[in-house]
Design a protein around this motif. Structure first.
Motif, PDB file in Angstrom:
ATOM      1  N   VAL A   1      43.881  -4.893  -5.915  1.00 13.27           N
ATOM      2  CA  VAL A   1      43.647  -6.336  -5.278  1.00 13.27           C
ATOM      3  C   VAL A   1      42.562  -7.742  -5.955  1.00 13.27           C
ATOM      4  O   VAL A   1      43.388  -8.240  -5.781  1.00 13.27           O
ATOM      5  CB  VAL A   1      42.399  -6.029  -3.491  1.00 13.27           C
ATOM      6  CG1 VAL A   1      42.446  -7.297  -3.002  1.00 13.27           C
ATOM      7  CG2 VAL A   1      43.587  -4.913  -2.730  1.00 13.27           C
TER       8      VAL A   1
ATOM      9  N   ILE B   1      48.409  -2.457   0.736  1.00 11.51           N
ATOM     10  CA  ILE B   1      48.134  -3.373   0.020  1.00 11.51           C
ATOM     11  C   ILE B   1      49.370  -4.356  -0.315  1.00 11.51           C
ATOM     12  O   ILE B   1      49.003  -5.812   0.409  1.00 11.51           O
ATOM     13  CB  ILE B   1      47.376  -3.367  -1.404  1.00 11.51           C
ATOM     14  CG1 ILE B   1      46.563  -2.009  -1.010  1.00 11.51           C
ATOM     15  CG2 ILE B   1      47.263  -4.918  -1.845  1.00 11.51           C
ATOM     16  CD1 ILE B   1      45.672  -1.775  -2.791  1.00 11.51           C
TER      17      ILE B   1
ATOM     18  N   SER C   1      46.408  -4.005   5.349  1.00  8.01           N
ATOM     19  CA  SER C   1      46.458  -3.506   4.283  1.00  8.01           C
ATOM     20  C   SER C   1      45.855  -1.343   4.160  1.00  8.01           C
ATOM     21  O   SER C   1      47.325  -1.380   4.081  1.00  8.01           O
ATOM     22  CB  SER C   1      45.657  -3.714   2.999  1.00  8.01           C
ATOM     23  OG  SER C   1      45.765  -5.076   3.165  1.00  8.01           O
TER      24      SER C   1
END
Length: 265
Positions: free
Chosen positions: A74, A172, A186
């Protein structure tokens, strides 16, 4: 360039994981030492505390192995670091492959450390003999060797958690295509994605079972029936093959999604 990306990914992941590896090993050693004083009630209580702490850290290794890989993904793809990541003279395939390989390496080392710590904490001649007899029993039943039984168990565990990691990557990628509640979506997409894959896997196994009596026996047998060696071996081979196929599919799909572009925060 892939090697450099992989180096920085692993450096980020292991910065925290190495601490858990070290702490788990230390408490495993404490457990081993304290249990050696088998004539002392106080040392036995301390050994149980150390043993519980070791188990807690082992669970933390698994949890943090998953979380650190996902957090790195991320931050590097969607966070502040993403501005540098997406301006690097490398393809999106290389960027994602680095994340994919780092997840595999991380899970492999974490499982090895867990096995090592369990051995350190609970090794004794009596426990080793019990383990040998158990493994020998399974090896005899499956018409295999002890080494193959151990490797099969390790491979199944490794592939299971690696599949969970890849399902998280897909979640994600899908969640961050939204304009709001990206992390919530996500997590939701990752969870639903994994459940969907499990359902599809069961369906595939059932369809294969229509043509293979050994596989169909997994559905027809109840807990009171003894599964034959052929059924168990066939199920293990099929399960391992399914895991490998699923991980490969995840890799292909995730790269396709990633190449379509990302919404940087």
């Amino acid at each position: 360039m892939l090697s450099k990306c992989l180096k920085y990914d692993l450096k980020y992941i292991y910065k925290v994981l190495l601490v858990f590896y070290l702490l788990t090993t230390i408490f495993a050693i404490f457990t081993r030492i304290l249990f050696s004083f088998d004539n002392s009630f106080m040392f036995h209580i301390l050994a149980l505390i150390a043993s519980g702490t070791t188990i807690a850290f082992i669970i933390n290794i698994i949890i943090n192995s998953l979380l650190r890989v996902w957090v790195r993904f991320v931050k590097n793809i969607y966070g502040d670091e993403s501005y540098l990541t997406h301006t690097l003279p490398i393809s999106k395939t290389t960027i994602y492959t680095s994340k994919f390989l780092s997840s595999i390496i991380t899970m492999f080392t974490s499982i090895l450390v867990i096995i090592l710590c369990i051995f350190i904490a609970y090794y004794s001649k009596e426990n080793l003999e019990v383990l040998k007899n158990t493994l020998h029993f399974f090896a005899t039943v499956m018409n295999s060797t002890t080494i193959k039984v151990i490797l099969t168990a390790f491979l199944c565990l490794f592939l299971e958690f690696t599949t969970i990691l890849q399902a998280g990557f897909t979640g994600i990628l899908l969640g961050h295509k939204s304009n709001n509640f990206k992390m919530t979506k996500s997590i939701l997409y990752g969870f639903l994605n994994y459940l969907f894959v499990v359902a599809i896997s069961v369906l595939i196994i059932y369809l294969i079972g229509l043509f293979n009596p050994n596989i169909m026996a997994l559905f027809n047998s109840n807990i009171n029936n003894t599964l034959t060696v052929d059924i168990v071996k066939t199920a293990l081979v099929l399960g391992i093959c399914l895991y490998i196929i699923l991980i490969s599919i995840y890799y292909y799909i995730d790269i396709k999604i990633f190449k379509k572009g990302v919404n940087v925060d």
